[in-house]
Design an enzyme around this catalytic site. Structure first.
Site, PDB file in Angstrom:
ATOM      1  N   ASP A 104       3.467   1.640   7.998  1.00 17.14           N
ATOM      2  CA  ASP A 104       2.206   0.921   7.856  1.00 17.14           C
ATOM      3  C   ASP A 104       2.271  -0.202   6.819  1.00 17.14           C
ATOM      4  OD1 ASP A 104      -0.345   0.049   8.151  1.00 17.14           O
ATOM      5  OD2 ASP A 104      -1.314   1.859   7.405  1.00 17.14           O
ATOM      6  N   ASP A 111       0.847  -1.189   0.000  1.00 12.77           N
ATOM      7  CA  ASP A 111       0.000   0.000   0.000  1.00 12.77           C
ATOM      8  C   ASP A 111       0.885   1.243   0.000  1.00 12.77           C
ATOM      9  OD1 ASP A 111      -2.426   1.385   0.016  1.00 12.77           O
ATOM     10  OD2 ASP A 111      -2.546   1.433   2.206  1.00 12.77           O
TER      11      ASP A 111
END
Length: 325
Positions: free
Chosen positions: A219, A202
């Site tokens: 993340d 991502d």
């Protein structure tokens, strides 16, 4: 825990007690950060320092899948690649408290990267190349792959079965989604048997923090197995010429450390299409969470699905075009 309200018991008292269960002393201050999938907080400690606490959504990833994400970021850290790994306490990175699972991270400052600058893109590309060298060293055993079935077909089927589509746009969306997925399949056929590896998964600009020392990748919650181009295409923006120049800059840095297979360029618009369909399904899957109802009040409206139909039609046209080179 009630799956309709997965974080209902995560009160301020509960989350501060969770942090203190690891031996910290909190001063009572906390700030909820922007995250829908999980709950992420900045926590102040009595010694003046700050930590980031991530509480994982129940029922999303298994413990083993979370630990694979943690192990990958720790592996990257050992190679001095600027990611933000979980903090290890008593030999563990994943902790449990009152029915919740959580991990702690050091607070990483930074700003949004200036991706319009060629040198910034080359710098990011160099680190992506290094990440992918490590990512290719072994495979995930638990975490899934990013593929047509999981991101595309399953997402399409969930939307159709869940009656999210208003009657007057239902047939149009199903038709264009099926056409788009057919184009995705053809794009994969044109690309051929490309290598897959452990990815960030991502890698959009919001998951890059820029400091004077360069980028920090944060993340890895959506880390999966997939083609290398998945971690590159979200860095591209603007018109075709802009995107081509940006891609060239990223790859100049990337190929200093890792060879790139040009056949993967056939997958850029295919992967974008899968992400668009998956995004709608992601909202649908989380609709019982009150935070989603507040954040996405327009989901399910005619206007929302009309916009998605136009979006997918544009993707069908783009997937007919030659790839960026």
């Amino acid at each position: 825990m009630n799956s309709d309200t997965p974080f209902v018991t995560l009160t301020p008292e509960c989350l501060l007690s969770a942090i203190e269960s690891l031996g910290f002393r909190c001063d009572g201050r906390l700030l909820q950060l922007n995250s829908f999938e999980n709950r992420v907080y900045q926590i102040w400690l009595e010694d003046g320092s700050q930590k980031i606490a991530k509480f994982y959504r129940p029922g999303n990833w298994s413990d083993d899948a979370i630990l694979e994400d943690h192990a990958f970021t720790l592996e990257l850290t050992e190679q001095e690649i600027p990611v933000v790994p979980p903090i290890i306490f008593n030999g563990k990175t994943l902790h449990h408290w009152a029915g919740h699972r959580f991990a702690l991270f050091e607070k990483q400052g930074g700003r949004t990267p200036e991706l319009e600058r060629i040198e910034t893109l080359e710098w990011v590309g160099r680190f992506l190349g290094r990440i992918h060298v490590i990512g290719a060293c072994c495979e995930y055993k638990v975490r899934p792959s990013l593929d047509i079935q999981s991101f595309g077909i399953q997402s399409r089927d969930l939307i159709v079965a869940g009656n999210w589509l208003p009657d007057d746009v239902r047939s149009a969306w199903i038709s264009v989604a099926d056409q788009a997925l057919d184009c995705v399949s053809h794009a994969y056929q044109r690309a051929g048997d490309v290598q897959t590896l452990r990815l960030h998964g991502d890698c959009h600009p919001g998951n890059l923090l820029w400091t004077d020392e360069g980028p920090h990748f944060v993340d890895f919650d959506d880390s999966r197995t997939g083609p290398a181009i998945q971690d590159i295409w979200m860095l591209l923006s603007g018109n075709e010429l802009d995107a081509r120049n940006q891609l060239a800059a990223v790859l100049r840095g990337y190929e200093m450390f890792c060879e790139f297979d040009d056949r993967e360029l056939h997958l850029i618009e295919a992967l974008r299409t899968l992400r668009l369909i998956h995004y709608s399904a992601w909202i649908a899957r989380r609709w019982n969470d009150p935070a989603f109802i507040i954040a996405f009040p327009w989901f399910g409206t005619n206007r929302y699905w009309q916009d998605r139909i136009l979006e997918l039609r544009e993707q069908v046209a783009l997937m007919q075009e030659p790839p960026l080179i």
